[in-house]
Scaffold this motif. Sequence first.
Motif, PDB file in Angstrom:
ATOM      1  N   ASP A  84       0.506  -0.567   0.062  1.00  0.00           N
ATOM      2  CA  ASP A  84       0.052   0.220   0.206  1.00  0.00           C
ATOM      3  C   ASP A  84       0.636   1.246   0.094  1.00  0.00           C
ATOM      4  O   ASP A  84       0.135   2.295  -1.221  1.00  0.00           O
ATOM      5  CB  ASP A  84      -1.308  -0.063   1.293  1.00  0.00           C
ATOM      6  CG  ASP A  84      -2.056  -1.070   1.110  1.00  0.00           C
ATOM      7  OD1 ASP A  84      -2.310  -1.572   0.084  1.00  0.00           O
ATOM      8  OD2 ASP A  84      -2.610  -1.239   2.082  1.00  0.00           O
ATOM      9  N   SER A  85       2.150   1.076   1.113  1.00  0.00           N
ATOM     10  CA  SER A  85       2.755   2.279   0.629  1.00  0.00           C
ATOM     11  C   SER A  85       4.066   2.631  -0.462  1.00  0.00           C
ATOM     12  O   SER A  85       3.179   3.820  -1.108  1.00  0.00           O
ATOM     13  CB  SER A  85       4.011   2.106   2.314  1.00  0.00           C
ATOM     14  OG  SER A  85       3.523   1.971   2.947  1.00  0.00           O
ATOM     15  N   ARG A  86       4.061   1.430  -1.240  1.00  0.00           N
ATOM     16  CA  ARG A  86       4.237   1.191  -2.883  1.00  0.00           C
ATOM     17  C   ARG A  86       3.523   2.048  -4.008  1.00  0.00           C
ATOM     18  O   ARG A  86       3.791   3.319  -4.329  1.00  0.00           O
ATOM     19  CB  ARG A  86       5.532   0.335  -3.220  1.00  0.00           C
ATOM     20  CG  ARG A  86       6.353   0.462  -3.912  1.00  0.00           C
ATOM     21  CD  ARG A  86       6.516  -1.273  -3.989  1.00  0.00           C
ATOM     22  NE  ARG A  86       6.192  -1.848  -4.008  1.00  0.00           N
ATOM     23  CZ  ARG A  86       6.639  -3.111  -2.438  1.00  0.00           C
ATOM     24  NH1 ARG A  86       7.786  -2.626  -2.271  1.00  0.00           N
ATOM     25  NH2 ARG A  86       5.660  -3.724  -2.068  1.00  0.00           N
ATOM     26  N   ARG A  87       2.246   2.069  -3.322  1.00  0.00           N
ATOM     27  CA  ARG A  87       1.260   2.352  -4.540  1.00  0.00           C
ATOM     28  C   ARG A  87       0.684   3.694  -4.043  1.00  0.00           C
ATOM     29  O   ARG A  87       0.801   4.387  -5.550  1.00  0.00           O
ATOM     30  CB  ARG A  87      -0.152   1.288  -4.003  1.00  0.00           C
ATOM     31  CG  ARG A  87      -1.533   1.208  -5.046  1.00  0.00           C
ATOM     32  CD  ARG A  87      -2.267   0.280  -4.499  1.00  0.00           C
ATOM     33  NE  ARG A  87      -2.164  -0.496  -5.109  1.00  0.00           N
ATOM     34  CZ  ARG A  87      -2.153  -1.619  -4.222  1.00  0.00           C
ATOM     35  NH1 ARG A  87      -2.506  -1.095  -3.020  1.00  0.00           N
ATOM     36  NH2 ARG A  87      -1.926  -2.851  -4.146  1.00  0.00           N
ATOM     37  N   ARG A  88       0.962   4.080  -3.037  1.00  0.00           N
ATOM     38  CA  ARG A  88       0.828   5.340  -2.143  1.00  0.00           C
ATOM     39  C   ARG A  88       1.782   6.612  -3.632  1.00  0.00           C
ATOM     40  O   ARG A  88       1.688   7.346  -3.637  1.00  0.00           O
ATOM     41  CB  ARG A  88       0.259   5.797  -1.097  1.00  0.00           C
ATOM     42  CG  ARG A  88      -0.593   5.846  -0.856  1.00  0.00           C
ATOM     43  CD  ARG A  88      -0.803   6.105   0.602  1.00  0.00           C
ATOM     44  NE  ARG A  88      -0.607   5.356   1.964  1.00  0.00           N
ATOM     45  CZ  ARG A  88      -0.522   4.064   2.074  1.00  0.00           C
ATOM     46  NH1 ARG A  88      -1.812   3.555   2.512  1.00  0.00           N
ATOM     47  NH2 ARG A  88       0.408   3.930   3.422  1.00  0.00           N
ATOM     48  N   ARG A  93       3.400  10.380  -7.677  1.00  0.00           N
ATOM     49  CA  ARG A  93       4.348  10.726  -8.975  1.00  0.00           C
ATOM     50  C   ARG A  93       3.808  10.594  -9.950  1.00  0.00           C
ATOM     51  O   ARG A  93       4.709  11.085 -10.887  1.00  0.00           O
ATOM     52  CB  ARG A  93       6.130   9.649  -8.835  1.00  0.00           C
ATOM     53  CG  ARG A  93       6.407   9.819  -7.419  1.00  0.00           C
ATOM     54  CD  ARG A  93       8.248   8.781  -7.780  1.00  0.00           C
ATOM     55  NE  ARG A  93       8.145   8.351  -6.776  1.00  0.00           N
ATOM     56  CZ  ARG A  93       7.632   6.916  -6.566  1.00  0.00           C
ATOM     57  NH1 ARG A  93       8.423   6.551  -7.607  1.00  0.00           N
ATOM     58  NH2 ARG A  93       7.900   6.111  -5.379  1.00  0.00           N
ATOM     59  N   ARG A  94       2.735  10.137 -10.396  1.00  0.00           N
ATOM     60  CA  ARG A  94       1.823  10.693 -12.088  1.00  0.00           C
ATOM     61  C   ARG A  94       1.949  11.797 -12.109  1.00  0.00           C
ATOM     62  O   ARG A  94       0.929  12.217 -10.996  1.00  0.00           O
ATOM     63  CB  ARG A  94       1.426   9.315 -11.556  1.00  0.00           C
ATOM     64  CG  ARG A  94       0.580   7.887 -11.934  1.00  0.00           C
ATOM     65  CD  ARG A  94      -0.038   7.573 -11.885  1.00  0.00           C
ATOM     66  NE  ARG A  94      -0.220   5.744 -11.529  1.00  0.00           N
ATOM     67  CZ  ARG A  94      -1.104   4.825 -10.735  1.00  0.00           C
ATOM     68  NH1 ARG A  94      -2.011   5.383 -11.375  1.00  0.00           N
ATOM     69  NH2 ARG A  94      -0.605   3.962 -10.347  1.00  0.00           N
ATOM     70  N   PRO A  95       2.198  11.922 -13.459  1.00  0.00           N
ATOM     71  CA  PRO A  95       1.451  13.204 -13.904  1.00  0.00           C
ATOM     72  C   PRO A  95      -0.002  13.508 -13.650  1.00  0.00           C
ATOM     73  O   PRO A  95      -0.820  11.918 -13.838  1.00  0.00           O
ATOM     74  CB  PRO A  95       2.243  13.212 -15.213  1.00  0.00           C
ATOM     75  CG  PRO A  95       2.202  12.132 -15.633  1.00  0.00           C
ATOM     76  CD  PRO A  95       3.014  11.118 -14.243  1.00  0.00           C
ATOM     77  N   PRO A  96      -0.490  14.417 -13.722  1.00  0.00           N
ATOM     78  CA  PRO A  96      -2.420  14.184 -13.465  1.00  0.00           C
ATOM     79  C   PRO A  96      -2.561  14.653 -14.921  1.00  0.00           C
ATOM     80  O   PRO A  96      -1.778  14.518 -15.704  1.00  0.00           O
ATOM     81  CB  PRO A  96      -2.879  15.937 -13.268  1.00  0.00           C
ATOM     82  CG  PRO A  96      -1.122  17.209 -13.396  1.00  0.00           C
ATOM     83  CD  PRO A  96       0.125  15.750 -13.568  1.00  0.00           C
ATOM     84  N   PRO A  97      -3.816  14.164 -14.784  1.00  0.00           N
ATOM     85  CA  PRO A  97      -4.467  13.860 -16.660  1.00  0.00           C
ATOM     86  C   PRO A  97      -4.679  14.580 -17.562  1.00  0.00           C
ATOM     87  O   PRO A  97      -5.016  16.130 -16.516  1.00  0.00           O
ATOM     88  CB  PRO A  97      -5.602  13.084 -16.472  1.00  0.00           C
ATOM     89  CG  PRO A  97      -5.903  13.191 -14.964  1.00  0.00           C
ATOM     90  CD  PRO A  97      -5.017  13.118 -14.555  1.00  0.00           C
ATOM     91  N   ASP A  98      -4.433  15.111 -18.170  1.00  0.00           N
ATOM     92  CA  ASP A  98      -4.612  16.402 -19.247  1.00  0.00           C
ATOM     93  C   ASP A  98      -6.594  16.055 -19.760  1.00  0.00           C
ATOM     94  O   ASP A  98      -7.028  15.738 -19.483  1.00  0.00           O
ATOM     95  CB  ASP A  98      -3.756  16.178 -20.729  1.00  0.00           C
ATOM     96  CG  ASP A  98      -2.351  15.615 -20.413  1.00  0.00           C
ATOM     97  OD1 ASP A  98      -2.012  16.058 -19.625  1.00  0.00           O
ATOM     98  OD2 ASP A  98      -1.939  15.472 -21.101  1.00  0.00           O
TER      99      ASP A  98
END
Length: 98
Positions: A84-88, A93-98
């Motif tokens: 769960d920690s790794r998933r969060r 780090r993912r860029p927001p959707p366009d």
Amino acid sequence: MADLVNVQLCYAAPLREYFRELAVAPGTTIEQAIIQSGVLQAIPGIDLVVQPVGIFGKKRPLDTVLRERDRIEIYRPLIADPKDSRRRRSEKRRPPPD
């Protein structure tokens, strides 16, 4: 008298480390060495009924007989599930959707 068996005992709490080198009699179990080390008095929160123990990162039962140079480790319960920690962290780090 038989030679003593040299072992180490370690426990890492969030703000404190406990490390002891012990010389125990041949045939001594993990549980007996933990009791002899004094860690249960030094750190009262340790509960061997709940917390697993091991030797060199591998879980072992308390009645395991120690061998020369074994390192006994008392493990603390996990505060968070590593997956769960790794998933969060990944989601942050993912860029927001366009």
